[in-house]
Scaffold this motif. Structure first.
Motif, PDB file in Angstrom:
ATOM      1  N   PHE A  12       0.873  -1.184   0.000  1.00  0.00           N
ATOM      2  CA  PHE A  12       0.000   0.000   0.000  1.00  0.00           C
ATOM      3  C   PHE A  12       0.906   1.230   0.000  1.00  0.00           C
ATOM      4  CE2 PHE A  12      -1.964   3.259   2.880  1.00  0.00           C
ATOM      5  CZ  PHE A  12      -2.819   3.794   1.932  1.00  0.00           C
ATOM      6  N   ILE A  13       0.752   2.059  -1.032  1.00  0.00           N
ATOM      7  CA  ILE A  13       1.617   3.229  -1.180  1.00  0.00           C
ATOM      8  C   ILE A  13       0.959   4.434  -0.515  1.00  0.00           C
ATOM      9  CG2 ILE A  13       2.788   4.765  -2.797  1.00  0.00           C
ATOM     10  CD1 ILE A  13       3.801   1.875  -2.917  1.00  0.00           C
ATOM     11  N   GLU A  14       1.624   4.927   0.503  1.00  0.00           N
ATOM     12  CA  GLU A  14       1.090   6.074   1.221  1.00  0.00           C
ATOM     13  C   GLU A  14       1.674   7.346   0.632  1.00  0.00           C
ATOM     14  OE1 GLU A  14       0.869   7.005   5.804  1.00  0.00           O
ATOM     15  OE2 GLU A  14       1.066   4.858   5.477  1.00  0.00           O
ATOM     16  N   VAL A  20       5.781  10.083  -2.369  1.00  0.00           N
ATOM     17  CA  VAL A  20       5.573   8.768  -1.766  1.00  0.00           C
ATOM     18  C   VAL A  20       6.236   8.765  -0.386  1.00  0.00           C
ATOM     19  CG1 VAL A  20       6.034   6.309  -1.963  1.00  0.00           C
ATOM     20  CG2 VAL A  20       5.504   7.636  -4.010  1.00  0.00           C
ATOM     21  N   ALA A  21       5.503   8.326   0.631  1.00  0.00           N
ATOM     22  CA  ALA A  21       6.048   8.312   1.992  1.00  0.00           C
ATOM     23  C   ALA A  21       7.251   7.377   2.055  1.00  0.00           C
ATOM     24  CB  ALA A  21       4.977   7.852   2.975  1.00  0.00           C
ATOM     25  N   LYS A  22       8.214   7.760   2.888  1.00  0.00           N
ATOM     26  CA  LYS A  22       9.436   6.958   3.009  1.00  0.00           C
ATOM     27  C   LYS A  22       9.150   5.514   3.371  1.00  0.00           C
ATOM     28  CE  LYS A  22      13.152  10.130   4.115  1.00  0.00           C
ATOM     29  NZ  LYS A  22      13.886  10.753   5.233  1.00  0.00           N
ATOM     30  N   VAL A  23       8.188   5.331   4.275  1.00  0.00           N
ATOM     31  CA  VAL A  23       7.917   3.962   4.714  1.00  0.00           C
ATOM     32  C   VAL A  23       7.479   3.094   3.535  1.00  0.00           C
ATOM     33  CG1 VAL A  23       5.523   4.456   5.424  1.00  0.00           C
ATOM     34  CG2 VAL A  23       6.737   2.546   6.449  1.00  0.00           C
ATOM     35  N   SER A  24       6.774   3.678   2.583  1.00  0.00           N
ATOM     36  CA  SER A  24       6.336   2.894   1.421  1.00  0.00           C
ATOM     37  C   SER A  24       7.540   2.491   0.572  1.00  0.00           C
ATOM     38  CB  SER A  24       5.344   3.697   0.580  1.00  0.00           C
ATOM     39  OG  SER A  24       4.251   4.102   1.351  1.00  0.00           O
ATOM     40  N   LEU A  25       8.517   3.379   0.467  1.00  0.00           N
ATOM     41  CA  LEU A  25       9.731   3.036  -0.295  1.00  0.00           C
ATOM     42  C   LEU A  25      10.472   1.890   0.408  1.00  0.00           C
ATOM     43  CD1 LEU A  25      11.036   6.631  -1.154  1.00  0.00           C
ATOM     44  CD2 LEU A  25       9.492   5.169  -2.465  1.00  0.00           C
ATOM     45  N   GLU A  26      10.504   1.968   1.736  1.00  0.00           N
ATOM     46  CA  GLU A  26      11.158   0.887   2.497  1.00  0.00           C
ATOM     47  C   GLU A  26      10.432  -0.442   2.259  1.00  0.00           C
ATOM     48  OE1 GLU A  26      11.969   4.143   6.026  1.00  0.00           O
ATOM     49  OE2 GLU A  26      10.856   2.327   6.522  1.00  0.00           O
ATOM     50  N   LEU A  27       9.105  -0.383   2.244  1.00  0.00           N
ATOM     51  CA  LEU A  27       8.340  -1.621   2.055  1.00  0.00           C
ATOM     52  C   LEU A  27       8.511  -2.174   0.648  1.00  0.00           C
ATOM     53  CD1 LEU A  27       5.026  -1.299   4.013  1.00  0.00           C
ATOM     54  CD2 LEU A  27       7.277  -2.012   4.717  1.00  0.00           C
ATOM     55  N   LEU A  28       8.707  -1.277  -0.330  1.00  0.00           N
ATOM     56  CA  LEU A  28       8.975  -1.764  -1.690  1.00  0.00           C
ATOM     57  C   LEU A  28      10.291  -2.536  -1.691  1.00  0.00           C
ATOM     58  CD1 LEU A  28       7.878   1.368  -3.750  1.00  0.00           C
ATOM     59  CD2 LEU A  28       6.814  -0.906  -3.836  1.00  0.00           C
ATOM     60  N   ALA A  43       3.867  -5.237  -6.687  1.00  0.00           N
ATOM     61  CA  ALA A  43       2.981  -4.157  -7.133  1.00  0.00           C
ATOM     62  C   ALA A  43       2.713  -3.183  -6.006  1.00  0.00           C
ATOM     63  CB  ALA A  43       1.660  -4.738  -7.642  1.00  0.00           C
ATOM     64  N   GLY A  44       2.462  -1.929  -6.388  1.00  0.00           N
ATOM     65  CA  GLY A  44       2.047  -0.922  -5.420  1.00  0.00           C
ATOM     66  C   GLY A  44       0.576  -0.622  -5.628  1.00  0.00           C
ATOM     67  N   LEU A  99       1.375  -5.628   2.178  1.00  0.00           N
ATOM     68  CA  LEU A  99       2.058  -4.937   3.274  1.00  0.00           C
ATOM     69  C   LEU A  99       1.625  -3.479   3.362  1.00  0.00           C
ATOM     70  CD1 LEU A  99       5.699  -6.184   2.464  1.00  0.00           C
ATOM     71  CD2 LEU A  99       4.016  -7.249   3.990  1.00  0.00           C
ATOM     72  N   TYR A 100       1.551  -2.981   4.598  1.00  0.00           N
ATOM     73  CA  TYR A 100       1.222  -1.576   4.853  1.00  0.00           C
ATOM     74  C   TYR A 100       2.256  -1.039   5.832  1.00  0.00           C
ATOM     75  CZ  TYR A 100      -3.525  -3.439   3.852  1.00  0.00           C
ATOM     76  OH  TYR A 100      -4.608  -4.079   3.326  1.00  0.00           O
ATOM     77  N   GLY A 101       2.568   0.235   5.750  1.00  0.00           N
ATOM     78  CA  GLY A 101       3.392   0.864   6.778  1.00  0.00           C
ATOM     79  C   GLY A 101       2.611   0.891   8.085  1.00  0.00           C
ATOM     80  N   ALA A 102       3.309   0.702   9.199  1.00  0.00           N
ATOM     81  CA  ALA A 102       2.614   0.752  10.497  1.00  0.00           C
ATOM     82  C   ALA A 102       2.493   2.211  10.949  1.00  0.00           C
ATOM     83  CB  ALA A 102       3.342  -0.101  11.525  1.00  0.00           C
TER      84      ALA A 102
END
Ligand SMILES: Cc1cc2nc3c(=O)[nH]c(=O)nc-3n(C[C@H](O)[C@H](O)[C@H](O)COP(=O)(O)OP(=O)(O)OC[C@H]3O[C@@H](n4cnc5c(N)ncnc54)[C@H](O)[C@@H]3O)c2cc1C
Ligand SMILES: Nc1ncnc2c1ncn2[C@@H]1O[C@H](COP(=O)(O)O)[C@@H](O)[C@H]1O
Lengths: 344, 278
Positions: A12-14, A20-28, A43-44, A99-102
């Motif tokens: 999930f891209i925040e 794009v939020a940093k946490v989303s880049l980390e999750l990618l 995929a995002g 996956l989602y950022g917490a």
């Protein structure tokens, strides 16, 4: 439920302030590893208003594909609207892992989606792995106040979902040449169907330091004795141009606001240098800072656990050592006159 | 009349809990059971709303029989009614199974007195997920409002509530239709010391206690361990980083050594670097 139908790893891209939020880049970054192990795609899912252009960033950080829901109704995050988009996307394209950022948004969305699907959801994950053959996600997280780590599985349902703590996964280096497939999605949804309205967004005006973005953090603990003693932390931080962190006990004692708290119930940080001053090194504090580049502890108790977790330590009274250290840095950095210049 | 239900849980005090290092399980006897600290704020907020608008505050918990104590604690804070669901069939529930069981109980409570608002804590200190609140809201088809740190208004007559939701860098003002569910932050209020009349009432209070068989039509496959999609496969002691070097000598020497180490990263101190500036 036929597991064969569920393929691909999604994130999930925040969006945050138009990026794009940093946490989303980390999750990618983390998602790429899982997808490669499973020989499947990454995929995002991008939901918002005027967000399609962010898809390129998502490709540059590792995704093969981006599903986009882009209409004005998604301008502000609302559980009801985002949840419907995500549920529709999952039902249509069936990922095996999501996956989602917490973050407050990620956790809110994931909890709602998990209930409706239904499926299992692991909260605040700090380690991710996948079984190559079965596709079983191994999501690990601290449990019971950080006293143990637990690995959580979801064997009976797909997709397997987890929220993942910011700052623990690593983003891939940006690849500007990357490209991928954009899939525009749309569901029938009108404002009349929605029971919640965002009336106003108020950004805090006090420019408080984002400790999760700082390169250097000077953190103080209960050992400083009181708000007066805690000043030595502020002074060192000012001299170094660093952000100020704190243990929970200090925050609970009211010496400093909560957004300075490092640790399990505070912020996770990974600065290049972390000073832990008068902090004992409880496990709940350690989980929030142990990935820092260089950890320096100052504590008068040689058996304090923080010394087990730091690269360099000084055993001694912080109230005398830290002011000396500050003076030494001022001289070394030629900052005697402009001690405030590094303040943020 | 405004009817608010706070969902509360009894938890082991993880601050002082001892772990068995061999099995990595908690030694429950080492930790006193307390009302989940976040939930005390949920109850307090309900009590404050009752003071503003009138109405009734109920609390609901799912747990083993000793959890009655947590309900009593809520009566001390000022709740009017307590409900507890307890049954072996609930044991081992993850967040999905927990929200299902609690929803069944809430449906039964609503038959006694319709519910306008449900308030949950931000999270429990043992489960530590914050997922149960939104789960209940979805099952009852109410809007979930998480991270609430201020209640601006609850208007039962016109059927709406306005709250502040905390964001990473501020807050949003959001309006929702009633009924809805709030998950509240700790900072929303301070829980004062209990009053003597409340303490006396709490000491004598007997909550309504229900087992699975009292909950009407219920899908037993969705309860407890059986109804939980997530399972804990293994637990281990968290890894601690290796200890480093303790600097020796007089304070002056120690400081000189430390300066050498830190200033080796000189690039961090160039103008504009460091701090939260990047
Ligand atoms: C569920 C849960 C979540 C938690 N989340 C967090 C969290 O997010 N972040 C967090 O930090 N904690 C958290 N905690 C609390 C954590 O367990 C510790 O209680 C806390 O980190 C201790 O803070 P402290 O190190 O400042 O204080 P203490 O443990 O009291 O340590 C003070 C230290 O200062 C030293 N000292 C005393 N005087 C001096 C002096 N003059 N000079 C130098 N050193 C001195 C002492 O030797 C001691 O080591 C959590 C706990 C629980 C149960
Ligand atoms: N067993 C339970 N009984 C009643 N309420 C609960 C229970 N478990 C969780 N809750 C509620 O849901 C919130 C979030 O819990 P959790 O998802 O476990 O972090 C808590 O603060 C409570 O308000």
């Amino acid at each position: 439920m036929n597991f064969e139908d569920y393929r691909g790893v999604w994130v999930f891209i925040e969006e945050k302030d138009g990026a794009v939020a940093k946490v989303s880049l980390e999750l990618l970054g983390a998602g790429r590893v899982l997808a490669d192990k499973r020989k499947t795609e990454l995929a995002g899912v991008l939901i918002g208003d005027n967000v399609q252009e962010l898809a390129q960033t998502v490709f540059e950080y590792g995704a093969d594909k981006v599903y986009v829901y882009d209409v004005p109704i998604y301008r502000f995050y609302r559980t009801e609207t985002y949840m419907r988009a995500m549920l529709a996307c999952v039902e249509k394209h069936k990922p095996e892992i999501l996956l989602y950022g917490a973050t407050s948004t990620g956790k809110d969305l994931a909890s709602a989606v998990a209930t409706d699907l239904p499926t299992g959801l692991t909260a605040d994950t700090t380690q991710l792995d996948v079984e190559e053959d079965t596709g079983l996600l191994l999501a690990s997280r601290p449990a019971f106040g950080g006293n143990i780590m637990a690995t959580i599985l979801c064997k009976k349902y797909r997709p397997q979902m987890a929220t993942v703590r910011p700052k623990v996964m690593k983003a891939l280096p940006r690849n500007e040449k990357a490209s991928g497939v954009i899939i525009e999605e749309c569901i029938p949804i009108t404002e009349d169907d929605i029971r919640t309205k965002v009336l106003e967004i108020v950004r805090s005006t006090t420019q408080h330091v984002r400790i999760d973005e700082a390169d250097i953090i000077v953190a103080g603990g209960k050992g400083l004795g009181g708000p007066a003693g805690f000043q030595v932390v502020h002074q060192l931080a000012e001299t170094l141009g660093a952000a100020v962190g704190a243990s929970r006990d200090v925050v609970e004692a009211g010496w400093i606001p909560h957004h300075h708290q490092v640790g399990q119930t505070g912020v996770t940080v990974t600065p290049k240098i972390y000073f832990a001053i008068g902090i004992s090194g409880a496990i709940q504090h350690l989980v929030g800072m142990q990935n820092s580049g260089l950890i320096i502890a100052i504590n008068k108790d040689p058996s304090a656990p923080i010394f087990q977790s730091s690269h360099y330590g000084i055993v001694g009274d912080a109230l005398t050592i830290v002011p000396m250290l500050t003076e030494a840095f001022k001289t070394a950095l030629g900052r005697k006159e402009e001690a405030d210049a590094g303040k943020v | 009349m405004l009817h608010i239900v706070a969902c509360i849980k009894q938890v082991p005090d993880t601050k002082i809990i001892k772990m068995n290092p061999k099995t990595n399980t908690m030694d429950r006897s080492s930790a006193p059971a307390i009302l989940n600290p976040y939930d005390s704020h949920a109850v307090e907020e309900a009590v404050r709303l009752r003071a503003r608008y009138g109405g009734v505050v109920s609390v609901l918990t799912m747990g083993p029989p000793p959890a009655v104590k947590a309900i009593r604690k809520c009566i001390e804070i000022g709740a009017d009614e307590g409900y507890m669901i307890t049954d072996r069939a609930f044991a081992g529930a993850d967040t999905l199974a927990t929200s299902y069981a609690l929803t069944k109980a809430l449906e039964k409570i609503a038959l006694i007195r319709p519910i306008d608002l449900i308030i949950c804590g931000k999270m429990t200190i043992d489960g530590d997920t914050g997922q149960v609140g939104p789960g209940i809201a979805r099952r009852l088809d109410m809007p979930p409002l998480t991270s609430v740190n201020k209640v601006v208004e609850v208007n039962r007559a016109e059927g709406y509530a306005i709250v502040h939701r905390k964001l990473e860098d501020g807050y949003e003002v959001i309006r929702s239709t009633l009924p809805c569910l709030f998950s509240v932050e700790k900072e929303i209020n301070e829980v004062p010391y209990s009053t003597l009349p409340n303490m006396l009432r709490a000491a004598r209070y007997k909550p309504n206690i229900w087992a699975v068989s009292d909950l009407g039509e219920i899908d037993k496959t969705q309860l407890g361990l059986k109804g939980s999609p997530t399972i804990v496969s293994s637990v281990w002691a968290p890894q601690k980083p290796q200890g480093g070097k303790v600097l020796e000598g007089e304070p002056e020497d120690q400081i000189r050594q430390l300066l050498d180490v830190v200033l080796a990263r000189k690039e961090l101190f160039e103008a504009g670097a460091g701090g939260g500036a990047n």
